[in-house]
Scaffold this motif. Structure first.
Motif, PDB file in Angstrom:
ATOM      1  N   TYR A  14      43.538  38.780  53.225  1.00  0.00           N
ATOM      2  CA  TYR A  14      43.649  37.549  54.024  1.00  0.00           C
ATOM      3  C   TYR A  14      45.095  37.051  54.063  1.00  0.00           C
ATOM      4  O   TYR A  14      45.363  35.951  54.550  1.00  0.00           O
ATOM      5  CB  TYR A  14      42.734  36.459  53.446  1.00  0.00           C
ATOM      6  CG  TYR A  14      41.259  36.704  53.731  1.00  0.00           C
ATOM      7  CD1 TYR A  14      40.580  35.951  54.693  1.00  0.00           C
ATOM      8  CD2 TYR A  14      40.547  37.683  53.038  1.00  0.00           C
ATOM      9  CE1 TYR A  14      39.237  36.171  54.950  1.00  0.00           C
ATOM     10  CE2 TYR A  14      39.202  37.910  53.292  1.00  0.00           C
ATOM     11  CZ  TYR A  14      38.556  37.154  54.249  1.00  0.00           C
ATOM     12  OH  TYR A  14      37.215  37.368  54.507  1.00  0.00           O
ATOM     13  N   GLY A  15      45.994  37.831  53.484  1.00  0.00           N
ATOM     14  CA  GLY A  15      47.397  37.465  53.506  1.00  0.00           C
ATOM     15  C   GLY A  15      47.806  36.456  52.451  1.00  0.00           C
ATOM     16  O   GLY A  15      48.839  35.801  52.561  1.00  0.00           O
ATOM     17  N   HIS A  16      46.964  36.306  51.410  1.00  0.00           N
ATOM     18  CA  HIS A  16      47.305  35.353  50.352  1.00  0.00           C
ATOM     19  C   HIS A  16      47.567  36.088  49.038  1.00  0.00           C
ATOM     20  O   HIS A  16      47.164  37.232  48.869  1.00  0.00           O
ATOM     21  CB  HIS A  16      46.165  34.355  50.159  1.00  0.00           C
ATOM     22  CG  HIS A  16      45.797  33.625  51.416  1.00  0.00           C
ATOM     23  ND1 HIS A  16      46.697  32.882  52.130  1.00  0.00           N
ATOM     24  CD2 HIS A  16      44.630  33.556  52.100  1.00  0.00           C
ATOM     25  CE1 HIS A  16      46.102  32.376  53.206  1.00  0.00           C
ATOM     26  NE2 HIS A  16      44.840  32.774  53.213  1.00  0.00           N
ATOM     27  N   ASP A  17      48.243  35.390  48.117  1.00  0.00           N
ATOM     28  CA  ASP A  17      48.521  35.977  46.805  1.00  0.00           C
ATOM     29  C   ASP A  17      47.800  35.196  45.718  1.00  0.00           C
ATOM     30  O   ASP A  17      47.798  33.963  45.736  1.00  0.00           O
ATOM     31  CB  ASP A  17      50.026  35.896  46.495  1.00  0.00           C
ATOM     32  CG  ASP A  17      50.838  36.800  47.401  1.00  0.00           C
ATOM     33  OD1 ASP A  17      50.400  37.943  47.629  1.00  0.00           O
ATOM     34  OD2 ASP A  17      51.888  36.343  47.891  1.00  0.00           O
ATOM     35  N   VAL A  18      47.215  35.920  44.768  1.00  0.00           N
ATOM     36  CA  VAL A  18      46.685  35.258  43.578  1.00  0.00           C
ATOM     37  C   VAL A  18      47.806  35.273  42.546  1.00  0.00           C
ATOM     38  O   VAL A  18      48.225  36.339  42.085  1.00  0.00           O
ATOM     39  CB  VAL A  18      45.433  35.981  43.042  1.00  0.00           C
ATOM     40  CG1 VAL A  18      44.973  35.330  41.725  1.00  0.00           C
ATOM     41  CG2 VAL A  18      44.310  35.929  44.079  1.00  0.00           C
ATOM     42  N   VAL A  19      48.313  34.077  42.218  1.00  0.00           N
ATOM     43  CA  VAL A  19      49.447  34.001  41.277  1.00  0.00           C
ATOM     44  C   VAL A  19      48.988  33.668  39.868  1.00  0.00           C
ATOM     45  O   VAL A  19      49.772  33.789  38.912  1.00  0.00           O
ATOM     46  CB  VAL A  19      50.507  32.967  41.745  1.00  0.00           C
ATOM     47  CG1 VAL A  19      51.138  33.424  43.065  1.00  0.00           C
ATOM     48  CG2 VAL A  19      49.903  31.577  41.884  1.00  0.00           C
ATOM     49  N   ALA A  20      47.727  33.214  39.726  1.00  0.00           N
ATOM     50  CA  ALA A  20      47.202  32.920  38.387  1.00  0.00           C
ATOM     51  C   ALA A  20      45.710  33.194  38.388  1.00  0.00           C
ATOM     52  O   ALA A  20      45.026  32.927  39.381  1.00  0.00           O
ATOM     53  CB  ALA A  20      47.468  31.460  38.015  1.00  0.00           C
ATOM     54  N   PHE A  21      45.219  33.741  37.281  1.00  0.00           N
ATOM     55  CA  PHE A  21      43.820  34.144  37.200  1.00  0.00           C
ATOM     56  C   PHE A  21      43.351  33.923  35.774  1.00  0.00           C
ATOM     57  O   PHE A  21      44.007  34.376  34.826  1.00  0.00           O
ATOM     58  CB  PHE A  21      43.710  35.628  37.582  1.00  0.00           C
ATOM     59  CG  PHE A  21      42.304  36.145  37.689  1.00  0.00           C
ATOM     60  CD1 PHE A  21      41.518  35.872  38.804  1.00  0.00           C
ATOM     61  CD2 PHE A  21      41.756  36.936  36.669  1.00  0.00           C
ATOM     62  CE1 PHE A  21      40.226  36.367  38.916  1.00  0.00           C
ATOM     63  CE2 PHE A  21      40.456  37.431  36.778  1.00  0.00           C
ATOM     64  CZ  PHE A  21      39.690  37.149  37.905  1.00  0.00           C
ATOM     65  N   ALA A  22      42.249  33.207  35.602  1.00  0.00           N
ATOM     66  CA  ALA A  22      41.816  32.906  34.232  1.00  0.00           C
ATOM     67  C   ALA A  22      40.331  33.141  34.048  1.00  0.00           C
ATOM     68  O   ALA A  22      39.530  32.854  34.946  1.00  0.00           O
ATOM     69  CB  ALA A  22      42.144  31.456  33.878  1.00  0.00           C
ATOM     70  N   ALA A  71      54.914  36.379  41.511  1.00  0.00           N
ATOM     71  CA  ALA A  71      55.049  37.331  42.610  1.00  0.00           C
ATOM     72  C   ALA A  71      53.696  37.824  43.105  1.00  0.00           C
ATOM     73  O   ALA A  71      53.632  38.583  44.069  1.00  0.00           O
ATOM     74  CB  ALA A  71      55.906  38.513  42.160  1.00  0.00           C
ATOM     75  N   GLY A  72      52.627  37.401  42.431  1.00  0.00           N
ATOM     76  CA  GLY A  72      51.293  37.864  42.821  1.00  0.00           C
ATOM     77  C   GLY A  72      50.773  38.903  41.850  1.00  0.00           C
ATOM     78  O   GLY A  72      51.497  39.835  41.489  1.00  0.00           O
ATOM     79  N   LEU A  73      49.543  38.712  41.403  1.00  0.00           N
ATOM     80  CA  LEU A  73      48.955  39.623  40.418  1.00  0.00           C
ATOM     81  C   LEU A  73      48.450  40.895  41.092  1.00  0.00           C
ATOM     82  O   LEU A  73      48.024  40.863  42.244  1.00  0.00           O
ATOM     83  CB  LEU A  73      47.789  38.929  39.703  1.00  0.00           C
ATOM     84  CG  LEU A  73      48.158  37.767  38.782  1.00  0.00           C
ATOM     85  CD1 LEU A  73      46.935  36.903  38.512  1.00  0.00           C
ATOM     86  CD2 LEU A  73      48.759  38.292  37.475  1.00  0.00           C
ATOM     87  N   ASP A  74      48.505  41.987  40.332  1.00  0.00           N
ATOM     88  CA  ASP A  74      47.939  43.244  40.809  1.00  0.00           C
ATOM     89  C   ASP A  74      46.463  43.269  40.371  1.00  0.00           C
ATOM     90  O   ASP A  74      46.172  43.338  39.178  1.00  0.00           O
ATOM     91  CB  ASP A  74      48.711  44.412  40.186  1.00  0.00           C
ATOM     92  CG  ASP A  74      48.030  45.744  40.446  1.00  0.00           C
ATOM     93  OD1 ASP A  74      47.158  45.804  41.332  1.00  0.00           O
ATOM     94  OD2 ASP A  74      48.356  46.719  39.733  1.00  0.00           O
ATOM     95  N   PRO A  75      45.519  43.205  41.328  1.00  0.00           N
ATOM     96  CA  PRO A  75      44.097  43.087  40.972  1.00  0.00           C
ATOM     97  C   PRO A  75      43.626  44.175  40.004  1.00  0.00           C
ATOM     98  O   PRO A  75      42.975  43.864  39.000  1.00  0.00           O
ATOM     99  CB  PRO A  75      43.375  43.206  42.317  1.00  0.00           C
ATOM    100  CG  PRO A  75      44.374  42.764  43.321  1.00  0.00           C
ATOM    101  CD  PRO A  75      45.706  43.184  42.793  1.00  0.00           C
TER     102      PRO A  75
END
Lengths: 189, 317
Positions: free
Chosen positions: B24-32, B42-46
């Protein structure tokens, strides 16, 4: 198994085939002229119908410019066809008079110890307190399982009384420890 | 415009948001998850995050709260739904709004149990709250209501729990009893080991409470306690047999109307719009001027719900 087996074969009230008068609704269209309403009602009383109420929407007109009238009457089931015929013979425009239009029909399923909770009493009280007529009853129990048994009731209800009927059924079911599966009235098309 | 997402909750929905955000053209920069977090401006690598979770049981080195210190635009709250005070989800939303960030909820708790509180916090924030994913998974229910305008929608009803619907439709089709089909649903992963939330109607009720809140447009606030809820445990095969004999069937139907919220097994005609089968969901909107609208689709699942989350995110651009 029919209702009669459980009732001990007692009465004609619950099997729908007796001569107990039943409520019906007929929708008529009248021309806006003096004497029309009276002329329309005569064939009903002449043929054994008992008038319950007349809803005469004088202010509103049908697309054809006639006046819609709704007549509630009571008569033995076998007289109703004759009444509708007599109306038509008298030149009255009968818009709706089929079994499916006699007020409203409601189906509910009761779940639980149907027989032990005195089915005959349940049916009698629904008919007397909800002003409803039992049209049809079916029971289902699966042998060899501990699943609850169920009863399907089809009730003829006077127009506009569906909520009241369902509320009577709910209260009775609660009193007898039964569950009710109610119909979804709207939106299920 | 590319937005930076902070995702709380590493279950099926949160994990799918991580996977699909790039599409969708977005970046996940934090994931908990509940015990750890990973942050990368810079965006997480899934796949790296998923591998770490699988290998070490954590998503990263940092504590979960580190997510809030990341430079993000939208908080995606996808932690498990809780009842009552809706915590910790509610506090997560509160914190993001206090920081003037947008919030997209997949968690039903805050919108179902504390709608007015949530709206009050939103009013004081530069951020907005979206929650399409909380109702009906991929089905665009809330955006449709929003397009129609809530005052023009008089009622919402339908099937919004796939587990209960799977059980009822399979009981009806195969003549099997409840316990049998429940066990089968658990084997298939359609029902959870503890199916209470689904079979007792609570999950469906939460969704219809949310719909009632949206439709009432702030006039009346609803919570789960205001709903009349009955599940499907008391629907035996015998009831489905009798319904079928007369061309009907039984579904767990929810209603959000002017009279309030009600969820219960109801008799409906076989083949009618609401008699969806399997895990399919459907919502029927009653409109003032345009009759009924039916929208059906997949009401649950990771990618399905993540799709709704990312649609909400796109609306913020």
């Amino acid at each position: 198994m029919s209702a009669q087996d459980l009732d001990g074969g007692s009465d004609a009230e619950t099997d729908g085939s007796g001569e107990m008068p039943k409520p019906h609704t007929i929708r008529l269209e009248l021309v806006d002229e003096p004497g029309q309403l009276l002329a329309a009602l005569k064939p009903i009383s002449d043929n054994g119908g008992n008038l319950l109420s007349i809803f005469h929407e004088r202010g509103s007109l049908t697309p054809r410019g006639h006046i819609p009238v709704e007549v509630d009457l009571e008569c033995p089931p076998d007289r109703f066809e004759r009444i509708v015929e007599a109306l038509r013979e008298a030149g009255v425009n009968v818009i709706r008079a089929g079994a499916e239009h006699f007020g409203e029909e409601v189906m509910v399923i009761l779940v639980g110890d149907i027989v032990d909770s005195d089915l005959s009493d349940t049916l009698h009280r629904i008919e007397s307190s909800a002003d409803a007529t039992l049209q049809d009853l079916s029971l289902s129990a699966r042998e060899g399982t501990d699943e609850a048994s169920s009863a399907r009731l089809r009730l003829a209800v006077r127009s506009g009384r569906v909520d009241e009927t369902l509320s009577v059924v709910r209260d009775l079911a609660a009193e007898k420890g039964l569950h009710v599966v109610e119909p979804l009235a709207e939106g299920s098309q | 415009m590319s937005l930076r997402l902070a995702v709380l909750g590493a279950g099926a929905v949160g994990g799918s948001v991580l996977d699909l955000a790039g599409d969708y053209g977005h970046d996940v920069v934090a994931f908990a998850d509940s015990s750890s977090s990973a942050v990368d401006p810079a965006g997480l690598d899934p796949s790296a995050v998923h591998d770490r979770k699988e290998r070490d049981g954590v998503v990263g080195e940092a504590a979960p709260e580190a997510v809030f210190d990341a430079d993000y635009d939208v908080l995606v709250e996808a932690t498990p739904t809780t009842l009552g005070d809706a915590e910790p989800g509610f506090s997560h939303v509160e914190r993001a709004l206090a920081d003037d960030r947008h919030v997209v909820l997949a968690n039903k708790g805050p919108v179902a149990e504390r709608y007015a509180d949530l709206r009050a916090l939103e009013a004081e924030s530069e951020g907005t709250v979206q929650f399409e994913a909380a109702v009906g998974g991929a089905i665009p229910v809330l955006s449709t209501i929003s397009d129609l305008g809530a005052p023009h929608v008089t009622a919402a009803r339908g099937v919004l729990n796939g587990t209960a619907n799977f059980i009822l439709s399979r009981m009806a089709a195969e003549g099997l009893d409840y316990e049998h089909v429940l066990a089968e649903a658990q084997d298939l992963g359609v029902a959870e080991a503890d199916p209470t939330f689904d079979v007792d109607g609570i999950d469906a009720a939460l969704k219809f409470v949310i719909l009632a809140n949206v439709l009432s447009d702030g006039e009346t606030e609803y919570a789960l306690d205001d709903a009349e809820v009955e599940g499907i445990r008391n629907v035996p095969g015998t009831a489905l047999d009798l319904a079928a004999e007369d061309g009907r069937t039984v579904r767990l139907i929810g209603e959000a109307t002017a009279d309030g919220v009600r969820v219960a097994p109801r008799l409906i005609p076989q083949g009618s719009a609401l008699s969806v089968t399997g895990t399919q969901n459907i919502v029927q909107l009653e409109t003032k001027h345009a009759g009924q609208l039916n929208i059906s689709g997949r009401g649950a699942g990771g990618p399905e719900t993540a799709t709704a989350v990312l649609s909400d995110v796109s609306r913020l651009e």
